[in-house]
Design an enzyme around this catalytic site. Structure first.
Site: not given
Length: 274
Positions: A45-47
Site C-alpha cells: 500500500s505504501e513504502t
C-alpha cells in the site's frame, strides 16, 4: 541500504497493514522517479522513505510515502512502521520522533507497552451529497457522506450496519473514477462488548490500492465522525479487511492521536541505488 517490511497496527506477523521502510543515510531524498520505482517494486500500500535532518530544527527526520502508483499526502501505517524501525534499531535516541512531511510536522511517541502513538491533524468533515457513481459502485444503502479534506482526500460514507461494511464487494473500476484518493466505508460496531466501537473498510483503486488493510490516515476522519456520535473522545476502530487491524483514536480538537503496534517481518538489503 536496508529495506524492511513492517506489519503495522498489529502485534502479530501477517496481520495489520504491511509497509516498506527505507532509511536513507543521505541528507536529501533521491530523485522522485527512483523512489516511485522502489515503491512499485515493493508493491505494498505504501513504502516510506526517510532521511535524518540536522539537529536543532523542528523535525528529526524527513518522511515521504509512495504507493505503487503515486506519492500521497498522508499515511498513518507507514509512519507507524517507520517509527517502529527507528526505535527497534536504535536510530531513535528518544521516545519521541518528529517527522517533516507533506502534512506538516508529525510526531510519534513510543509507549512502555511497545505501542506507538502518532499525533496527526484531524480531518475536516464536510457533509456532501452521495455521488451516484459511489452509490452504484458500492451497491448498498448509504446513510451519509462526508468529504475529508485535502490531506486525507477520501469520501467517508456511513453504511447501515457492520454487516453491510463486511459484505462490501465494490466495483473497483467504477470507484477509481470517483476522484480523490478513495472511499472509506464505516458503520457502528454491532457488538457493544466486542472490543471496538466502529468498523471500516477503505478502497483506493485510483492510487493503485484496491483495498487497504488498515488505514491510519482514514482514522483522522473516522475519529471525529464517531466521537461526535458516541460522545466520547477515545475510541477503538477495527478495519475489516482480510488482514484486519485495530487503531485506538483520541480526538483532541484539531489533532487526533492514533495508537497501534507494529512488528518487523522482513529485514533485507536494497541493492540498486539511484
Amino acid at each position: 541500504m536496508r529495506i524492511r517490511i513492517v506489519d503495522a497496527f498489529s502485534a502479530r506477523p501477517f496481520t495489520g497493514n504491511p509497509a516498506g521502510v527505507v532509511l536513507l543515510d543521505s541528507d536529501a531524498f533521491p530523485d522522485t522517479a527512483w523512489l516511485q520505482q522502489v515503491a512499485t517494486e515493493v508493491n505494498l500500500s505504501e513504502t516510506a522513505f526517510a532521511h535524518p535532518l540536522p539537529e536543532g530544527g523542528d523535525a528529526d527526520w524527513a518522511l515521504r510515502w509512495l504507493t505503487p502508483a503515486t506519492e500521497v499526502n498522508m499515511c498513518g501505517h507507514a509512519t507507524l512502521a517507520t517509527a517502529h524501525v527507528l526505535h527497534t534499531t536504535g536510530a531513535a535516541t528518544t521516545g519521541t520522533v518528529r517527522f517533516r512531511t507533506r502534512s506538516g510536522v508529525l510526531t510519534t511517541t513510543a509507549g512502555d507497552d511497545g505501542t506507538i502513538t502518532m499525533d496527526f491533524p484531524t480531518a475536516p468533515l464536510t457533509p456532501v451529497e452521495v455521488p451516484s457513481l459511489v452509490a452504484d459502485a458500492l451497491g448498498t444503502e448509504i446513510r451519509s457522506a462526508h468529504d475529508t479534506g485535502p490531506d486525507v482526500g477520501d469520501l467517508l460514507v456511513e453504511l447501515a450496519d457492520e454487516s453491510s461494511v463486511r459484505a462490501l464487494s465494490p466495483d473497483l473500476r467504477a470507484l477509481a473514477g470517483h476522484g480523490g484518493r478513495g472511499v472509506i466505508a464505516t458503520a457502528r460496531a454491532e457488538d457493544p462488548i466486542g472490543g471496538y466501537d466502529f468498523v471500516s473498510r477503505c478502497f483506493f483503486p485510483a492510487v493503485g490500492i484496491d483495498e487497504d488493510p488498515v488505514t491510519g490516515s482514514a482514522h483522522t476522519a473516522l475519529a471525529p465522525f464517531w466521537s461526535a456520535r458516541m460522545g466520547r473522545d477515545s475510541l477503538i476502530g477495527r478495519q475489516g479487511s482480510a488482514r484486519t487491524g485495530y487503531v485506538r483514536t483520541e480526538l483532541r480538537g484539531d489533532r487526533t492521536l492514533l495508537t497501534g503496534s507494529a512488528v518487523t517481518v522482513i529485514d533485507g538489503e536494497l541493492l540498486v541505488k539511484d
